[in-house]
Design a protein around this motif. Structure first.
Motif, PDB file in Angstrom:
ATOM      1  N   SER A  45       0.828  -1.200   0.000  1.00 28.04           N
ATOM      2  CA  SER A  45       0.000   0.000   0.000  1.00 28.04           C
ATOM      3  C   SER A  45       0.868   1.257   0.000  1.00 28.04           C
ATOM      4  O   SER A  45       1.907   1.319   0.643  1.00 28.04           O
ATOM      5  CB  SER A  45      -0.900  -0.004   1.235  1.00 28.04           C
ATOM      6  OG  SER A  45      -1.565   1.228   1.372  1.00 28.04           O
ATOM      7  N   THR A  46       0.414   2.254  -0.723  1.00 25.54           N
ATOM      8  CA  THR A  46       1.119   3.540  -0.736  1.00 25.54           C
ATOM      9  C   THR A  46       0.526   4.524   0.273  1.00 25.54           C
ATOM     10  O   THR A  46       0.960   5.674   0.344  1.00 25.54           O
ATOM     11  CB  THR A  46       1.047   4.163  -2.150  1.00 25.54           C
ATOM     12  OG1 THR A  46      -0.323   4.320  -2.509  1.00 25.54           O
ATOM     13  CG2 THR A  46       1.765   3.300  -3.165  1.00 25.54           C
ATOM     14  N   GLN A  47      -0.425   4.060   1.049  1.00 26.32           N
ATOM     15  CA  GLN A  47      -1.053   4.907   2.065  1.00 26.32           C
ATOM     16  C   GLN A  47      -0.008   5.341   3.093  1.00 26.32           C
ATOM     17  O   GLN A  47       0.783   4.524   3.559  1.00 26.32           O
ATOM     18  CB  GLN A  47      -2.166   4.124   2.756  1.00 26.32           C
ATOM     19  CG  GLN A  47      -2.803   4.846   3.917  1.00 26.32           C
ATOM     20  CD  GLN A  47      -3.865   3.986   4.603  1.00 26.32           C
ATOM     21  OE1 GLN A  47      -4.270   2.962   4.091  1.00 26.32           O
ATOM     22  NE2 GLN A  47      -4.285   4.408   5.760  1.00 26.32           N
ATOM     23  N   PRO A  48       0.024   6.619   3.458  1.00 25.05           N
ATOM     24  CA  PRO A  48       0.973   7.085   4.473  1.00 25.05           C
ATOM     25  C   PRO A  48       0.684   6.428   5.829  1.00 25.05           C
ATOM     26  O   PRO A  48      -0.467   6.237   6.208  1.00 25.05           O
ATOM     27  CB  PRO A  48       0.736   8.589   4.554  1.00 25.05           C
ATOM     28  CG  PRO A  48      -0.189   8.938   3.456  1.00 25.05           C
ATOM     29  CD  PRO A  48      -0.813   7.686   2.953  1.00 25.05           C
TER      30      PRO A  48
END
Length: 72
Positions: A45-48
């Motif tokens: 995931s690229t979610q922070p």
């Protein structure tokens, strides 16, 4: 407990003990795969993730030496 799970348990009870253990091992394998897939999704995931980033920075500062991935 779902109906499907109850059906599987009833079917397993009719099997010899050796086969019951094989079914249990396979069920553990499937559960591990499910957990692995969840982690793969999380890591991809690229979610922070600010708390994770902060933890990693703080952990790196506490280490006596830099992390050597070749030693892991």
């Amino acid at each position: 407990m779902s109906t499907a799970t109850q059906d599987i348990l009833r079917a397993c009870e009719t099997l010899p003990l050796e086969k019951q253990l094989e079914v249990a091992d396979f069920a553990r394998f499937l559960l591990a795969q499910q957990g692995d897939a969840a982690w793969e999704n999380f890591l991809a995931s690229t979610q922070p993730r600010p708390k994770l980033e902060m933890f990693l920075r703080e952990s790196a500062m506490e280490a006596d030496e830099p992390m050597n991935l070749g030693r892991l």
